[in-house]
Design a protein around this motif. Structure first.
Motif, mmCIF file in Angstrom:
data_model
loop_
_atom_site.group_PDB
_atom_site.id
_atom_site.type_symbol
_atom_site.label_atom_id
_atom_site.label_comp_id
_atom_site.label_asym_id
_atom_site.label_seq_id
_atom_site.Cartn_x
_atom_site.Cartn_y
_atom_site.Cartn_z
ATOM 1 N N THR A 291 1.422 -1.134 -0.088
ATOM 2 C CA THR A 291 -0.033 -0.440 0.437
ATOM 3 C C THR A 291 0.676 1.484 0.102
ATOM 4 N N MET B 205 -3.684 0.793 -2.505
ATOM 5 C CA MET B 205 -2.943 -0.723 -2.528
ATOM 6 C C MET B 205 -2.451 -1.400 -3.914
ATOM 7 N N VAL C 109 -7.690 2.692 -1.727
ATOM 8 C CA VAL C 109 -8.016 2.491 0.437
ATOM 9 C C VAL C 109 -8.776 2.946 0.901
#
Length: 143
Positions: free
Chosen positions: A82, A99, A121
């Motif tokens: 990430t 991510m 995300v």
């Protein structure tokens, strides 16, 4: 093997921070494709042309990668991590995380990335700072 892939991931990110197109080209498979967060498929040529100026330390003053996970299945590897970035948009700082899932294949003893997929995300799913592998402030790696 995992150490080699971890080093490739670090190189992938370094290439982004330094806008290093030839260095990045060297780790991409001939059939590489990227899937952007909006679902668009981007071929190797367009992807590399974007790579040349995608990072700007004034526009992205903070960047890190974290929560790195690597799984190897024979000659295929899945590398997930990430990125956290702080971006300046219309004079305001905006924090977001994406991510990425990169698929590597090993051919002739060398690993190359055949696909990168980027997903936004939601804040509730942000990995914690304890999982930071490396961070960059104004384009400079921090120790």
């Amino acid at each position: 093997m995992t150490a080699e892939l971890r080093a490739l991931n670090a190189r992938f990110i370094h290439n982004f921070i330094t806008n290093d197109v030839p260095g990045h080209d060297a780790i991409l498979h001939e059939g590489f494709i990227c899937i952007d967060p909006d679902g668009r498929r981007v071929g190797r040529e367009v992807y590399l042309s974007r790579w040349a100026n995608q990072f700007d330390a004034e526009r992205i003053p903070y960047y890190d990668y974290r929560d790195e996970k690597i799984d190897v299945f024979g000659d295929t590897a899945l590398l997930r991590s990430t990125n956290k970035s702080v971006r300046v948009v219309d004079g305001q700082e905006v924090t977001r995380m994406t991510m990425y899932s990169d698929v590597y294949v090993r051919e002739g003893g060398a690993w190359t990335c055949v696909q990168a997929q980027i997903t936004l995300v939601a804040p509730a799913n942000y990995p914690p700072d304890e999982t930071i592998v490396r961070k960059y402030v104004k384009g400079k790696a921090q120790a």
